[in-house]
Write an enzyme that holds these catalytic residues in place. Structure first.
Site, PDB file in Angstrom:
ATOM      1  N   ASN A  25       0.813  -1.214   0.000  1.00  0.00           N
ATOM      2  CA  ASN A  25       0.000   0.000   0.000  1.00  0.00           C
ATOM      3  C   ASN A  25       0.849   1.268   0.000  1.00  0.00           C
ATOM      4  O   ASN A  25       0.360   2.337  -0.383  1.00  0.00           O
ATOM      5  CB  ASN A  25      -1.016  -0.034   1.142  1.00  0.00           C
ATOM      6  N   ASP A 306      -7.129  -5.105   7.521  1.00  0.00           N
ATOM      7  CA  ASP A 306      -6.498  -6.045   6.585  1.00  0.00           C
ATOM      8  C   ASP A 306      -5.957  -7.301   7.280  1.00  0.00           C
ATOM      9  O   ASP A 306      -5.569  -8.261   6.610  1.00  0.00           O
ATOM     10  CB  ASP A 306      -5.356  -5.359   5.820  1.00  0.00           C
TER      11      ASP A 306
HETATM   12  C1  EPZ Z   1      -6.947   1.315   1.879  1.00  0.00           C
HETATM   13  O1  EPZ Z   1      -8.157   1.218   1.130  1.00  0.00           O
HETATM   14  C2  EPZ Z   1      -6.162   0.071   1.567  1.00  0.00           C
HETATM   15  N1  EPZ Z   1      -5.862   0.026   0.153  1.00  0.00           N
HETATM   16  C3  EPZ Z   1      -6.947  -1.149   2.009  1.00  0.00           C
HETATM   17  O2  EPZ Z   1      -6.144  -2.281   1.810  1.00  0.00           O
HETATM   18  C4  EPZ Z   1      -7.273  -1.032   3.496  1.00  0.00           C
HETATM   19  O3  EPZ Z   1      -8.127  -2.089   3.870  1.00  0.00           O
HETATM   20  C5  EPZ Z   1      -7.980   0.289   3.789  1.00  0.00           C
HETATM   21  O4  EPZ Z   1      -7.197   1.402   3.268  1.00  0.00           O
HETATM   22  C6  EPZ Z   1      -8.217   0.543   5.275  1.00  0.00           C
HETATM   23  O5  EPZ Z   1      -6.992   0.528   5.951  1.00  0.00           O
HETATM   24  C7  EPZ Z   1      -4.827   0.707  -0.317  1.00  0.00           C
HETATM   25  O6  EPZ Z   1      -4.090   1.355   0.411  1.00  0.00           O
HETATM   26  C8  EPZ Z   1      -4.578   0.606  -1.768  1.00  0.00           C
HETATM   27  P1  EPZ Z   1     -10.458   3.861   2.955  1.00  0.00           P
HETATM   28  P2  EPZ Z   1      -9.057   2.502   0.890  1.00  0.00           P
HETATM   29  O7  EPZ Z   1     -10.616   4.938   1.940  1.00  0.00           O
HETATM   30  O8  EPZ Z   1      -8.172   3.679   0.744  1.00  0.00           O
HETATM   31  C9  EPZ Z   1     -15.169   4.633   3.685  1.00  0.00           C
HETATM   32  C10 EPZ Z   1      -5.730  -4.505   1.202  1.00  0.00           C
HETATM   33  O9  EPZ Z   1      -6.218  -5.626   1.473  1.00  0.00           O
HETATM   34  N2  EPZ Z   1     -14.960   5.805   2.805  1.00  0.00           N
HETATM   35  O10 EPZ Z   1      -9.694   4.161   4.205  1.00  0.00           O
HETATM   36  O11 EPZ Z   1     -10.007   2.162  -0.165  1.00  0.00           O
HETATM   37  C11 EPZ Z   1     -15.122   3.369   2.811  1.00  0.00           C
HETATM   38  O12 EPZ Z   1     -16.373   3.120   2.241  1.00  0.00           O
HETATM   39  C12 EPZ Z   1      -6.622  -3.338   0.949  1.00  0.00           C
HETATM   40  O13 EPZ Z   1      -4.511  -4.307   1.100  1.00  0.00           O
HETATM   41  C13 EPZ Z   1     -15.989   6.696   2.604  1.00  0.00           C
HETATM   42  O14 EPZ Z   1     -17.075   6.571   3.177  1.00  0.00           O
HETATM   43  O15 EPZ Z   1      -9.810   2.579   2.279  1.00  0.00           O
HETATM   44  C14 EPZ Z   1     -14.652   2.347   3.802  1.00  0.00           C
HETATM   45  O16 EPZ Z   1     -15.760   1.834   4.487  1.00  0.00           O
HETATM   46  C15 EPZ Z   1      -8.064  -3.679   0.998  1.00  0.00           C
HETATM   47  N3  EPZ Z   1     -15.777   7.741   1.744  1.00  0.00           N
HETATM   48  C16 EPZ Z   1     -13.780   3.124   4.788  1.00  0.00           C
HETATM   49  O17 EPZ Z   1     -14.101   4.503   4.590  1.00  0.00           O
HETATM   50  C17 EPZ Z   1     -14.591   7.915   1.108  1.00  0.00           C
HETATM   51  O18 EPZ Z   1     -14.460   8.863   0.322  1.00  0.00           O
HETATM   52  C18 EPZ Z   1     -12.277   2.946   4.611  1.00  0.00           C
HETATM   53  O19 EPZ Z   1     -11.896   3.300   3.304  1.00  0.00           O
HETATM   54  C19 EPZ Z   1     -13.553   7.011   1.330  1.00  0.00           C
HETATM   55  C20 EPZ Z   1     -13.755   5.950   2.185  1.00  0.00           C
END
Ligand code: EPZ
Length: 419
Positions: A25, A306
């Site tokens: 990541n 994760d």
């Molecule tokens: C990052 O995803 C990681 N991916 C994920 O890793 C990880 O699980 C996640 O962060 C949480 O730590 C990368 O870094 C590429 P978020 P991301 O935006 O950025 C809500 C793995 O297995 N949300 O922090 O997509 C969303 O719906 C992967 O390596 C909003 O509501 O995660 C979710 O429920 C999977 N609005 C929560 O926040 C937004 O605009 C977390 O999402 C953005 C997010």
């Protein structure tokens, strides 16, 4: 049709020493960021995984010159001449949308197809849209494409409704190209956010406070190319720690950052696992049956979502009952059905899994429904009596560098086969 699978003969105690690869990541944020340089960057300690390969293809498509030997990548961005990566690549991973703020900074416009990534619940991008538009971009997402343009990016204050990793990274990447100062409140504190900030600072940017919930960026390009070594993978480290604990193993994990693992280490200690930390090394040893516990996933420094999946696989054979509450994603328990096929007793009520520990799991054919579900399947296969076949391993190989080889080096009987 040929389908790649892992075949695991379970019940073997993992023993020995294994090195962690570079952070996925962190890599997937830092590689696009290198396009913001006015000269080439060299990035070291990259993981040799599918997500990184897809990014390489995307950067080349955009016109960058990229050389990658499986660990070190040289990115020359001076020939980039496109702002619209193709859907067939962008949709293969989540982090492709980090290209939107980067290409916006270079061309004042970008067209990036909505990203893909693991199917673990709603993955909204409203906070990314808010970050970019607060800094002066017009963003629309009609037709499944993030379409963004601007006449001038101007630093501002952005309050994130939730500490989203993606929105924090996208807002930082926009802010470095903006004029003036941006302050991001309620920012994500994950180690890969800090690593991206350190990389940008090594290019001449001024990103302050990464790792806390308030990040300040003094914008202004040009940035120069840089030589940078990325951090070890926190989740691979955790997966190996869990695998060691689950098999009653004795494993030394090297090249890790123990402070990134505190939430997991604390839980493993509570379960009865021996853990010793020293510089970049974590020694994990366990004996006999471990105790069930309760955990709740949270943003860093809380327990990482994760690791929820591999941890649930381990808890399925611990004594007593365990409670695992998933607070980040709203559908990250689909893999539980696969564990049940191996004999696990798990009931999911809303966002909590109630696990009644069983004596043992039994090998069967199971499917990796997403990346970390795949890690859970591997842990289950290592524990399970007899033979476990894991299908859909493409998900696993998107994010783990030769996990089969690493586990074999610890004595596991795991083979990668193509039928
Ligand atoms: C990052 O995803 C990681 N991916 C994920 O890793 C990880 O699980 C996640 O962060 C949480 O730590 C990368 O870094 C590429 P978020 P991301 O935006 O950025 C809500 C793995 O297995 N949300 O922090 O997509 C969303 O719906 C992967 O390596 C909003 O509501 O995660 C979710 O429920 C999977 N609005 C929560 O926040 C937004 O605009 C977390 O999402 C953005 C997010």
């Amino acid at each position: 049709m040929a389908e790649d699978r892992y075949i695991i003969h379970g019940g073997i105690r993992l023993e020995g020493q294994v090195a962690v690869s570079g952070g996925k990541n962190a890599a997937v944020a830092i590689i696009p960021a290198a396009l913001l340089g006015s000269s080439a960057s060299v990035i070291e300690n990259l993981p040799d995984i599918e997500d990184v390969h897809v990014l390489v293809e995307m950067l080349r498509y955009l016109g960058a010159k990229v050389e990658f030997d499986g660990s070190v990548m040289r990115i020359d961005p001076t020939t980039v001449d496109k702002y619209n990566p193709p859907a067939y690549l962008a949709q293969r991973m989540r982090a492709s949308y980090y290209l939107a703020p980067v290409l916006l900074g270079i061309f004042m416009r970008a067209e990036v197809p909505m990203p893909g990534g693991c199917n673990i619940g709603t993955r909204q991008i409203d906070q990314t849209v808010k970050g970019m538009s607060t800094l002066g971009a017009q963003v629309d997402t009609l037709g499944g494409v993030i379409n963004v343009k601007s006449d001038k990016l101007i630093g501002s204050e952005v309050y994130l409704d939730c500490p989203s990793v993606g929105a924090t990274i996208n807002t930082v990447l926009t802010a470095v190209s903006a004029v003036g100062t941006t302050t991001i409140y309620n920012a994500a504190k994950e180690p890969h956010v800090v690593d991206l900030a350190n990389f940008l600072n090594s290019m001449g940017a001024r990103v302050m406070g990464a790792g806390t919930s308030i990040i300040r960026v003094r914008g202004g390009r040009p940035l120069r190319g840089s030589n940078y070594t990325i951090i070890p993978d926190q989740i691979e480290t955790g997966t190996l720690m869990i695998a060691a604990a689950a098999t009653g193993g004795d494993v030394i994990i090297t090249g890790a950052i123990p402070t990134h693992m505190e939430a997991l280490s604390a839980k493993l200690l509570e379960m009865g696992v021996y853990i010793r930390e020293e510089d970049d090394l974590i020694h994990v040893r366990s004996n006999g049956r471990l105790r069930g516990i309760s955990l709740k996933t949270q943003g860093y420094p809380g327990f990482p979502t994760d690791l929820q999946q591999p941890m649930t696989a381990l808890l399925s054979i611990c004594s007593g009952s365990s409670l695992v509450t998933e607070n980040i994603f709203n559908s990250r328990f689909k893999y539980v059905a696969e564990l049940e096929r191996m004999g696990a007793r798990i009931r999911v009520i809303e966002n909590t899994a109630i696990i009644e520990g069983v004596d043992h799991l039994v090998g069967t054919s199971i499917c990796a429904t997403d990346l970390r579900a795949g890690a859970a399947m591997i842990v289950a296969g290592l524990i399970g009596e007899g033979t476990t076949e894991i299908t859909n391993i493409g998900h696993i190989e998107r994010g783990y560098e030769r996990i089969d080889k690493k586990l074999r080096s610890l004595g596991a009987m795991i083979e990668r086969v193509t039928k």
